[in-house]
Scaffold this motif. Structure first.
Motif, mmCIF file in Angstrom:
data_model
loop_
_atom_site.group_PDB
_atom_site.id
_atom_site.type_symbol
_atom_site.label_atom_id
_atom_site.label_comp_id
_atom_site.label_asym_id
_atom_site.label_seq_id
_atom_site.Cartn_x
_atom_site.Cartn_y
_atom_site.Cartn_z
ATOM 1 N N ALA A 103 0.830 -1.209 0.000
ATOM 2 C CA ALA A 103 0.000 0.000 0.000
ATOM 3 C C ALA A 103 0.863 1.257 0.000
ATOM 4 O O ALA A 103 0.569 2.227 -0.715
ATOM 5 C CB ALA A 103 -0.931 -0.003 1.203
ATOM 6 N N THR B 226 2.448 1.643 -3.477
ATOM 7 C CA THR B 226 1.434 2.087 -4.426
ATOM 8 C C THR B 226 1.109 3.563 -4.224
ATOM 9 O O THR B 226 1.010 4.325 -5.199
ATOM 10 C CB THR B 226 0.153 1.245 -4.273
ATOM 11 O OG1 THR B 226 0.500 -0.133 -4.485
ATOM 12 C CG2 THR B 226 -0.906 1.657 -5.258
ATOM 13 N N ALA B 227 0.960 3.997 -2.984
ATOM 14 C CA ALA B 227 0.656 5.402 -2.708
ATOM 15 C C ALA B 227 1.784 6.310 -3.177
ATOM 16 O O ALA B 227 1.533 7.370 -3.764
ATOM 17 C CB ALA B 227 0.397 5.598 -1.217
#
Length: 74
Positions: A37, A40-41
């Protein structure tokens, strides 16, 4: 041969009863998801975050700049 199978069955029973290994696996899965996560961010919002960070840094630099006090007039 039967002795080996019995030993393998005993080891399998210990793994099923051992909750430490299960908890560790759950934490590793959670760590992997969180890492994914974050990556991806950063990939999605990295450029915009960098620009915002630079503008914030410039604002801080300008607002906290030490300036000499104005000379006193009599």
């Amino acid at each position: 041969m039967l002795r080996i199978l019995t030993k393998v069955a005993d080891v399998a029973k210990k793994f099923r009863r051992d909750e430490k290994g299960l908890a560790l696996t759950e934490y590793l899965i959670l760590l992997g998801l969180l890492t994914g996560a974050v990556i991806t961010a950063v990939l999605l919002f990295g450029a915009e975050l960098g620009a915002n960070w630079e503008s914030w840094a410039a604002w801080m630099r300008d607002s906290t700049a030490l300036t000499a006090p104005a000379p006193a007039t009599t």
